[in-house]
Write a protein that holds these residues in place. Sequence first.
Motif, mmCIF file in Angstrom:
data_model
loop_
_atom_site.group_PDB
_atom_site.id
_atom_site.type_symbol
_atom_site.label_atom_id
_atom_site.label_comp_id
_atom_site.label_asym_id
_atom_site.label_seq_id
_atom_site.Cartn_x
_atom_site.Cartn_y
_atom_site.Cartn_z
ATOM 1 N N ALA A 16 0.837 -1.205 0.000
ATOM 2 C CA ALA A 16 0.000 0.000 0.000
ATOM 3 C C ALA A 16 0.872 1.256 0.000
ATOM 4 O O ALA A 16 0.580 2.227 -0.689
ATOM 5 C CB ALA A 16 -0.930 -0.010 1.212
ATOM 6 N N ALA A 56 -7.935 -2.778 -3.853
ATOM 7 C CA ALA A 56 -9.211 -2.651 -3.130
ATOM 8 C C ALA A 56 -9.480 -1.206 -2.699
ATOM 9 O O ALA A 56 -10.476 -0.926 -2.031
ATOM 10 C CB ALA A 56 -9.202 -3.562 -1.903
ATOM 11 N N GLN A 57 -8.573 -0.282 -3.076
ATOM 12 C CA GLN A 57 -8.736 1.106 -2.625
ATOM 13 C C GLN A 57 -9.844 1.824 -3.397
ATOM 14 O O GLN A 57 -10.238 1.396 -4.475
ATOM 15 C CB GLN A 57 -7.414 1.874 -2.811
ATOM 16 C CG GLN A 57 -6.330 1.450 -1.825
ATOM 17 C CD GLN A 57 -4.991 2.128 -2.086
ATOM 18 O OE1 GLN A 57 -4.905 3.083 -2.850
ATOM 19 N NE2 GLN A 57 -3.941 1.624 -1.460
ATOM 20 N N GLY A 76 -14.282 2.677 -0.211
ATOM 21 C CA GLY A 76 -14.818 2.858 1.136
ATOM 22 C C GLY A 76 -14.258 1.920 2.191
ATOM 23 O O GLY A 76 -14.684 1.971 3.351
ATOM 24 N N VAL A 77 -13.277 1.074 1.836
ATOM 25 C CA VAL A 77 -12.738 0.113 2.815
ATOM 26 C C VAL A 77 -11.973 0.851 3.924
ATOM 27 O O VAL A 77 -12.141 0.566 5.119
ATOM 28 C CB VAL A 77 -11.823 -0.929 2.128
ATOM 29 C CG1 VAL A 77 -11.228 -1.887 3.155
ATOM 30 C CG2 VAL A 77 -12.601 -1.690 1.060
ATOM 31 N N GLU A 105 -12.326 3.910 4.999
ATOM 32 C CA GLU A 105 -13.259 4.620 5.892
ATOM 33 C C GLU A 105 -13.937 3.646 6.851
ATOM 34 O O GLU A 105 -14.052 3.910 8.051
ATOM 35 C CB GLU A 105 -14.297 5.388 5.071
ATOM 36 C CG GLU A 105 -15.270 6.109 5.974
ATOM 37 C CD GLU A 105 -16.211 7.069 5.247
ATOM 38 O OE1 GLU A 105 -15.880 7.502 4.122
ATOM 39 O OE2 GLU A 105 -17.272 7.367 5.828
ATOM 40 N N SER A 108 -0.354 11.106 11.933
ATOM 41 C CA SER A 108 0.512 11.869 11.032
ATOM 42 C C SER A 108 0.520 11.188 9.677
ATOM 43 O O SER A 108 0.393 9.961 9.585
ATOM 44 C CB SER A 108 1.943 11.970 11.572
ATOM 45 O OG SER A 108 2.477 10.695 11.841
ATOM 46 N N LEU A 123 -9.604 11.131 2.862
ATOM 47 C CA LEU A 123 -10.317 10.325 3.862
ATOM 48 C C LEU A 123 -10.342 11.044 5.215
ATOM 49 O O LEU A 123 -11.401 11.172 5.850
ATOM 50 C CB LEU A 123 -9.635 8.958 3.975
ATOM 51 C CG LEU A 123 -10.060 8.050 5.123
ATOM 52 C CD1 LEU A 123 -11.551 7.741 5.046
ATOM 53 C CD2 LEU A 123 -9.275 6.739 5.101
ATOM 54 N N TYR A 124 -9.199 11.519 5.669
ATOM 55 C CA TYR A 124 -9.144 12.154 6.988
ATOM 56 C C TYR A 124 -10.008 13.415 7.024
ATOM 57 O O TYR A 124 -10.694 13.684 8.013
ATOM 58 C CB TYR A 124 -7.694 12.487 7.369
ATOM 59 C CG TYR A 124 -6.774 11.278 7.405
ATOM 60 C CD1 TYR A 124 -7.214 10.062 7.919
ATOM 61 C CD2 TYR A 124 -5.470 11.335 6.922
ATOM 62 C CE1 TYR A 124 -6.386 8.949 7.954
ATOM 63 C CE2 TYR A 124 -4.631 10.233 6.958
ATOM 64 C CZ TYR A 124 -5.091 9.040 7.467
ATOM 65 O OH TYR A 124 -4.266 7.953 7.496
HETATM 66 C C1 COA Z 1 -5.466 5.810 2.665
HETATM 67 C C2 COA Z 1 -6.198 4.508 2.444
HETATM 68 C C3 COA Z 1 -6.086 3.623 3.669
HETATM 69 C C4 COA Z 1 -7.688 4.832 2.211
HETATM 70 O O1 COA Z 1 -8.402 3.631 1.960
HETATM 71 P P1 COA Z 1 -9.437 3.526 0.727
HETATM 72 O O2 COA Z 1 -10.234 2.320 0.945
HETATM 73 O O3 COA Z 1 -8.656 3.696 -0.518
HETATM 74 O O4 COA Z 1 -10.230 4.895 0.898
HETATM 75 P P2 COA Z 1 -11.680 5.263 1.333
HETATM 76 O O5 COA Z 1 -12.305 4.307 2.266
HETATM 77 O O6 COA Z 1 -11.547 6.662 1.767
HETATM 78 O O7 COA Z 1 -12.402 5.178 -0.037
HETATM 79 C C5 COA Z 1 -13.146 6.262 -0.368
HETATM 80 C C6 COA Z 1 -13.123 6.451 -1.818
HETATM 81 O O8 COA Z 1 -13.956 5.430 -2.340
HETATM 82 C C7 COA Z 1 -15.093 6.026 -2.933
HETATM 83 N N1 COA Z 1 -16.219 5.154 -2.538
HETATM 84 C C8 COA Z 1 -16.806 4.309 -3.367
HETATM 85 N N2 COA Z 1 -17.764 3.632 -2.725
HETATM 86 C C9 COA Z 1 -17.747 4.043 -1.442
HETATM 87 C C10 COA Z 1 -18.506 3.715 -0.298
HETATM 88 N N3 COA Z 1 -19.464 2.813 -0.315
HETATM 89 N N4 COA Z 1 -18.215 4.360 0.850
HETATM 90 C C11 COA Z 1 -17.233 5.274 0.903
HETATM 91 N N5 COA Z 1 -16.492 5.607 -0.181
HETATM 92 C C12 COA Z 1 -16.759 5.002 -1.343
HETATM 93 C C13 COA Z 1 -15.149 7.425 -2.413
HETATM 94 O O9 COA Z 1 -15.705 8.282 -3.363
HETATM 95 C C14 COA Z 1 -13.689 7.754 -2.181
HETATM 96 O O10 COA Z 1 -13.059 8.152 -3.379
HETATM 97 P P3 COA Z 1 -11.804 9.179 -3.366
HETATM 98 O O11 COA Z 1 -10.774 8.693 -2.398
HETATM 99 O O12 COA Z 1 -11.313 9.108 -4.760
HETATM 100 O O13 COA Z 1 -12.327 10.501 -2.954
HETATM 101 C C15 COA Z 1 -5.667 3.744 1.183
HETATM 102 O O14 COA Z 1 -5.875 4.529 0.051
HETATM 103 C C16 COA Z 1 -4.205 3.355 1.313
HETATM 104 O O15 COA Z 1 -3.891 2.283 1.834
HETATM 105 N N6 COA Z 1 -3.313 4.217 0.777
HETATM 106 C C17 COA Z 1 -1.887 3.934 0.784
HETATM 107 C C18 COA Z 1 -1.338 3.824 2.181
HETATM 108 C C19 COA Z 1 -1.569 5.078 2.962
HETATM 109 O O16 COA Z 1 -1.399 6.186 2.477
HETATM 110 N N7 COA Z 1 -1.965 4.903 4.240
HETATM 111 C C20 COA Z 1 -2.147 5.992 5.143
HETATM 112 C C21 COA Z 1 -0.824 6.401 5.645
HETATM 113 S S1 COA Z 1 -0.932 7.750 6.745
#
Ligand code: COA
Length: 191
Positions: A33, A120-121, A124-125, A127, A145, A156-157
């Motif tokens: 990730a 899987a990103q 909404g996973v 969130e 951080s 997301l945050y």
């Molecule tokens: C940051 C991270 C954990 C977020 O997880 P994610 O599952 O991708 O993100 P979300 O749960 O926020 O998904 C929301 C996105 O899905 C979309 N979505 C689709 N269906 C959804 C639903 N039923 N509910 C919520 N969001 C939905 C939203 O529009 C949103 O899109 P956007 O991000 O383009 O605005 C992930 O992207 C990740 O692992 N990133 C790399 C590692 C990282 O940066 N970790 C954090 C370090 S501080």
Amino acid sequence: MTAVPPRVERFVDLSQDDLRARLPEALSLYVTAMRYPAGTAEQRAPMWLAHMLRVGWRCVAALDQNDTMIGIAYGYRGAAGQWWHEQVRRGVVERTGVEAANHWLDDYFELTEVHVRPTAQGRGVGEALLRRLLARVPAGKVLLSTPEGPSRAWRLYHRLGFADVLRDYRFTGDPRPFGVLGRTLPLDEER
Ligand SMILES: CC(C)(COP(=O)(O)OP(=O)(O)OC[C@H]1O[C@@H](n2cnc3c(N)ncnc32)[C@H](O)[C@@H]1OP(=O)(O)O)[C@@H](O)C(=O)NCCC(=O)NCCS
């Protein structure tokens, strides 16, 4: 042929024993990730194992239909003497003053890691993991951080109501600028 993205079958709470047993899988997810080099997983293992022993440690995971881990999040109660706590305290004292530092760094949960497999990103996973992790946290605030820059993590945050505590902050030993974000708990109440 297009690969079918993994689907969440269930969200689970992981105990210390559960995560110990699945640590290589969890660290491989983390490294993928974060797009870190593969060797990072081994380096991080002792830290993840030590974090498990901290007061208030909680961990949640998303599993697919084959029981493969596709998301993980964990954290614990922050406390004086922890490296991250002292780093953030130094920054808040320097930038905003002792009162703000005392406010933020008292009675808080440090959200240490949240990661979702790239395939899987965006569904909404992440969130759902955070909502589950933070739902029963025995603390009045949550702090985290994250590297600066537009990212899915920042979106997301902000969607969850986190506010800036520190911006463009440099932790000792890491040249990258970080944001420190925080909000009061529970999540569904206004800040
Ligand atoms: C940051 C991270 C954990 C977020 O997880 P994610 O599952 O991708 O993100 P979300 O749960 O926020 O998904 C929301 C996105 O899905 C979309 N979505 C689709 N269906 C959804 C639903 N039923 N509910 C919520 N969001 C939905 C939203 O529009 C949103 O899109 P956007 O991000 O383009 O605005 C992930 O992207 C990740 O692992 N990133 C790399 C590692 C990282 O940066 N970790 C954090 C370090 S501080």
